[in-house]
Design an enzyme around this catalytic site. Structure first.
Site, PDB file in Angstrom:
ATOM      1  CD  GLU A  52      -2.442  -0.883   2.868  1.00  0.00           C
ATOM      2  OE1 GLU A  52      -2.586   0.220   3.420  1.00  0.00           O
ATOM      3  OE2 GLU A  52      -2.757  -1.951   3.395  1.00  0.00           O
ATOM      4  CB  CYS A  79       2.697   7.698   3.063  1.00  0.00           C
ATOM      5  SG  CYS A  79       3.055   6.541   4.391  1.00  0.00           S
ATOM      6  CB  CYS A 128       5.598  -5.234   9.370  1.00  0.00           C
ATOM      7  SG  CYS A 128       6.753  -4.413  10.498  1.00  0.00           S
ATOM      8  CB  CYS A 137       0.050   1.485   8.695  1.00  0.00           C
ATOM      9  SG  CYS A 137       1.394   0.380   8.540  1.00  0.00           S
TER      10      CYS A 137
HETATM   11  S1  SF4 Z   1       3.630   0.086  13.139  1.00  0.00           S
HETATM   12 FE1  SF4 Z   1       3.116  -1.670  11.820  1.00  0.00          FE
HETATM   13  S2  SF4 Z   1       4.406  -1.447   9.994  1.00  0.00           S
HETATM   14 FE2  SF4 Z   1       5.250  -0.086  11.585  1.00  0.00          FE
HETATM   15  S3  SF4 Z   1       6.811  -1.334  12.616  1.00  0.00           S
HETATM   16 FE3  SF4 Z   1       4.934  -1.628  13.787  1.00  0.00          FE
HETATM   17  S4  SF4 Z   1       3.966  -3.484  12.878  1.00  0.00           S
HETATM   18 FE4  SF4 Z   1       5.528  -2.736  11.426  1.00  0.00          FE
END
Ligand code: SF4
Length: 352
Positions: free
Chosen positions: A92, A105, A112, A335
């Site tokens: 995204e 962004c 992740c 996110c």
């Molecule tokens: S906020 Fe989401 S994308 Fe960012 S480091 Fe933490 S888990 Fe990963």
């Protein structure tokens, strides 16, 4: 494996072409087409021979992210992009309009590994790092759309899915190519990279001495509380992270900004505000972000009153506090939400 031309910088590409038996200066021409003119196909590169274009298409196909869907907010001018990478992964990006211009962004990883408790991106786990070309490709797709409106992306925020400092080599190549005079010439001063607190990554970035802004995802004012929502805090305690941020400032002269996602009943009390002010000290810059609720997690944003009260306490203590507008809330603005939702809706499960 074919050559990843989109991720290659000048010298490396020149050398590659020489190895292929071509003239070195062809590398320079290709760089101008790809990163300056934002060509999407070798056939657009009219100063290359037809034979070379055909050879490159075969031996070094361009692996640009493909625009799968674009969602436009009805509330503001935010646009959310869902891209499909060459191996089918979805990532995204978000294009936002601010008073100072357009900011893009982008995501730096597919999935992740950090598992922050308030974030949708970590739910499916880590899949892989994005190449520099895949990061550039997100910006270029948004830039091509803006060209039609005679507008430009002026700011870059690496704050989408992924932890950019765990993909540092590719991130640095991305920054160099994007700011190169043969490319989009984007000012490094207009680039922000966020981290959840990877101390060795912050230290290495400090050594690069780039004038980019580092944004620390802080989200809690004590180590104990931070550990509750960010597993990475167990590995890199708050004290060590803040020390690394201080070094970053001393080496680059660029202030670190602190991101603080406001979560109702967790980190939004008056006591939390006073602790945060004491932790960061006068003159620090904090962005307060009302949490975009994620359906998989029980956390939610506090009321506007609580947000304002929190900001007022910080300001009284000499901290520069900004309440971020929640852009594109009607299009799964948080996110990782879109990627999950789209994958859920389309395939029944998240494709990782
Ligand atoms: S906020 Fe989401 S994308 Fe960012 S480091 Fe933490 S888990 Fe990963």
């Amino acid at each position: 494996m074919s050559l990843d031309v989109l991720s290659m910088e000048g010298e490396a590409l020149n050398a590659c072409l020489e190895e292929m038996g071509e003239k070195r200066f062809r590398g320079k021409q290709i760089i101008s087409w790809l990163h300056g003119a934002l060509a999407e196909d070798y056939d657009q590169m009219t100063n290359l021979s037809k034979a070379l274009r055909a050879r490159l298409s075969k031996e070094a196909p361009l692996m640009l992210p493909v625009k799968e869907r674009v969602f436009s907010s009805q509330i503001d001018e935010t646009q959310k992009y869902l891209f499909r990478l060459s191996d089918g992964q979805l990532v995204e990006s978000v294009l936002m309009k601010h008073s100072y211009g357009y900011s893009a962004c982008i995501s730096s990883q597919a999935g992740c590994a950090m598992g922050c408790r308030f974030c949708a991106s970590g739910i499916g786990g880590f899949v892989r790092d994005l190449t520099a070309g895949e990061m550039l490709g997100q910006v270029y797709a948004m830039q091509r759309d803006l060209f039609q409106r005679k507008e430009r992306v002026s700011h870059i925020v690496v704050m989408g899915t992924g932890e950019p400092l765990l993909n540092l080599d590719n991130l640095l190549a991305f920054i160099r190519i994007l700011s190169d005079e043969k490319g989009q010439r984007l000012s490094r001063r207009n680039m922000t990279v966020s981290t959840c607190g990877i101390v060795p990554g912050i230290e290495r970035l400090s050594q690069e001495g780039l004038p980019i802004t580092l944004a620390l995802s802080l989200h809690a004012a004590t180590q104990e509380k931070r550990k509750e929502i960010m597993p990475i805090a167990k590995k890199y305690p708050l004290e060590a992270v803040l020390a690394a941020c201080q070094t970053y400032f001393e080496r680059t002269g660029r202030r670190v900004t602190y991101e603080y996602a406001m979560m109702a009943g967790f980190n939004d009390s008056e006591k939390d505000a006073r602790r945060l002010a004491a932790l960061l000290g006068r003159g620090a810059h904090v962005n307060l972000i009302p949490l975009n609720a994620v359906k998989e997690h029980a956390l939610s944003a506090p009321s506007a009153f609580v947000l304002e009260r929190f900001a007022a306490i910080l300001r009284r203590e000499g901290v520069n506090a900004t309440i971020r507008r929640s852009l594109g809330a009607d299009i799964e603005g948080a996110c990782g939400q879109l990627r999950r939702k789209y994958a859920d809706d389309t395939y029944g499960t998240v494709r990782t």
